[in-house]
Design an enzyme around this catalytic site. Structure first.
Site, mmCIF file in Angstrom:
data_model
loop_
_atom_site.group_PDB
_atom_site.id
_atom_site.type_symbol
_atom_site.label_atom_id
_atom_site.label_comp_id
_atom_site.label_asym_id
_atom_site.label_seq_id
_atom_site.Cartn_x
_atom_site.Cartn_y
_atom_site.Cartn_z
ATOM 1 N N SER A 192 34.807 25.204 43.584
ATOM 2 C CA SER A 192 34.574 25.102 45.183
ATOM 3 C C SER A 192 35.340 23.886 45.660
ATOM 4 O O SER A 192 36.696 23.971 45.794
ATOM 5 C CB SER A 192 32.929 24.784 45.191
ATOM 6 O OG SER A 192 32.718 25.022 46.700
ATOM 7 N N ASP A 257 30.986 36.442 47.428
ATOM 8 C CA ASP A 257 31.005 34.973 47.563
ATOM 9 C C ASP A 257 30.354 34.967 49.037
ATOM 10 O O ASP A 257 31.451 35.595 49.865
ATOM 11 C CB ASP A 257 31.988 34.145 47.235
ATOM 12 C CG ASP A 257 31.909 32.825 47.178
ATOM 13 O OD1 ASP A 257 31.310 32.351 48.227
ATOM 14 O OD2 ASP A 257 32.693 32.035 46.223
ATOM 15 N N HIS A 286 28.473 32.603 45.409
ATOM 16 C CA HIS A 286 29.212 31.498 45.327
ATOM 17 C C HIS A 286 28.669 30.643 44.271
ATOM 18 O O HIS A 286 29.419 29.590 43.727
ATOM 19 C CB HIS A 286 29.026 30.583 46.536
ATOM 20 C CG HIS A 286 30.088 29.419 46.559
ATOM 21 N ND1 HIS A 286 31.312 29.293 46.586
ATOM 22 C CD2 HIS A 286 29.680 28.131 46.768
ATOM 23 C CE1 HIS A 286 31.985 28.357 46.911
ATOM 24 N NE2 HIS A 286 31.008 27.413 46.882
#
Length: 310
Positions: A192, A257, A286
């Site tokens: 991320s 996501d 995610h």
């Protein structure tokens, strides 16, 4: 793995104006949009030298004694025994911008060739990630080195884009200096927001490999999905740096996501000159890619069979 944070897009018009117009500079965008440091879940304490012995030497550049002990809070969700906890090494290391970072070395596989330099997500710290690191390193036969960004965990300073780049630079040098790990034995892993410093470092240093887990093209493209170019006030422009990465790159992204759209992973893959076969996890969001069997399978295949292991 611990929750990596709330949605980064889906803002109202008023919120978007506040984000990008007060004023429209990358550091302010980054701080407002990307950094959500939790209340620290651990402390690092200097270990006292036994009676009659000298204090341990201080590490160059760290400003702290070499030997420290890790103490986790209940919120760290520790899943192992005291024996595993005792094997986790922690220390502090100073960056060129003045922050003193909390660093962690998890010796999961002493005979392994590779050490993973892991840059975590935006809403966790080392205490929350520690159990995950032990499980991951044991399964992929790698040691894990990680650090907390400025303003996270026990790290001093404030989170910012500039600090993000200085933080991973310091972590890279700490891993090489303190443990003697050479670049050809380091795998950079970013998840991320952690893909941002990972891509930046990989664009400047060659290493064994790079793993990008749910990467973003840039901050502006997350908030405004229709953005087609990088503006001067954009933050985290990884899409413009990925073409400079000369190491093999594995990109992992969930097709569902909800924070960083799947299109970001696709675009990074298409722009990357040394991309290997990616892992697109059908149906994953995610924060749950690690729960799918193909996650570990692809990592093992990449590290054990696609990289040199002699």
């Amino acid at each position: 793995m611990p929750e990596q944070g709330p949605r980064m897009n889906g803002f109202s018009l008023g919120e978007l104006c506040w984000l990008f117009c007060c004023p429209p500079c990358p550091s302010r965008i980054a701080a407002k949009l990307a950094f959500l440091p939790p209340e620290p879940t651990y402390t690092v304490r200097e270990m006292e030298a036994p009676a009659g012995t000298a204090q341990p030497p201080r590490e160059e550049g760290s400003g702290e004694p070499a030997a420290c002990s890790l103490h986790l809070s209940e919120r760290a969700d520790w899943q192992y025994s005291q024996r595993e906890l005792d094997a986790v090494e922690v220390f502090r290391w100073r960056t060129e911008r003045g922050s003193c970072l909390g660093c962690m070395f998890v010796r999961c596989s002493p005979g392994s060739r590779y050490t993973v330099l892991f840059s975590h997500g935006n809403a966790v710290d080392l205490g929350q990630m520690c159990s995950f690191y032990i499980g991951l390193g044991t399964r992929i036969n790698c040691n894990i080195f990680s650090y907390d960004y400025s303003g996270y965990g026990v790290s001093s300073g404030k989170p910012s884009e500039k600090n993000l780049y200085a933080d991973i630079e310091a972590a890279w040098h700490a891993l090489r200096t303190r443990y003697g790990v050479t670049p050809e034995n380091i795998i950079l892993y970013g998840q991320s927001i952690g893909t941002v410093p990972t891509v930046d470092l990989a664009s400047r240093y060659e290493c064994a490999a790079v793993i990008l887990h749910s990467p973003l093209m840039s901050g502006l493209r997350v908030a405004f999905p229709d953005t087609r170019k990088t503006y001067c006030f954009d933050a985290f422009p990884s899409i413009d740096k990925i073409s400079k990465v000369t190491s093999p790159v594995l990109i992992i992204h969930g097709t569902e996501d909800e924070v960083i759209d799947f299109s970001h992973g696709l675009a990074m893959y298409e722009r990357c000159p040394r991309a290997v076969e990616p892992l697109w996890v059908e149906g994953a969001g995610h924060n749950d890619i690690e729960l799918y069997a193909q996650y570990l399978e692809r990592l093992k295949q990449f590290i054990s069979h696609e990289l040199p292991n002699s």
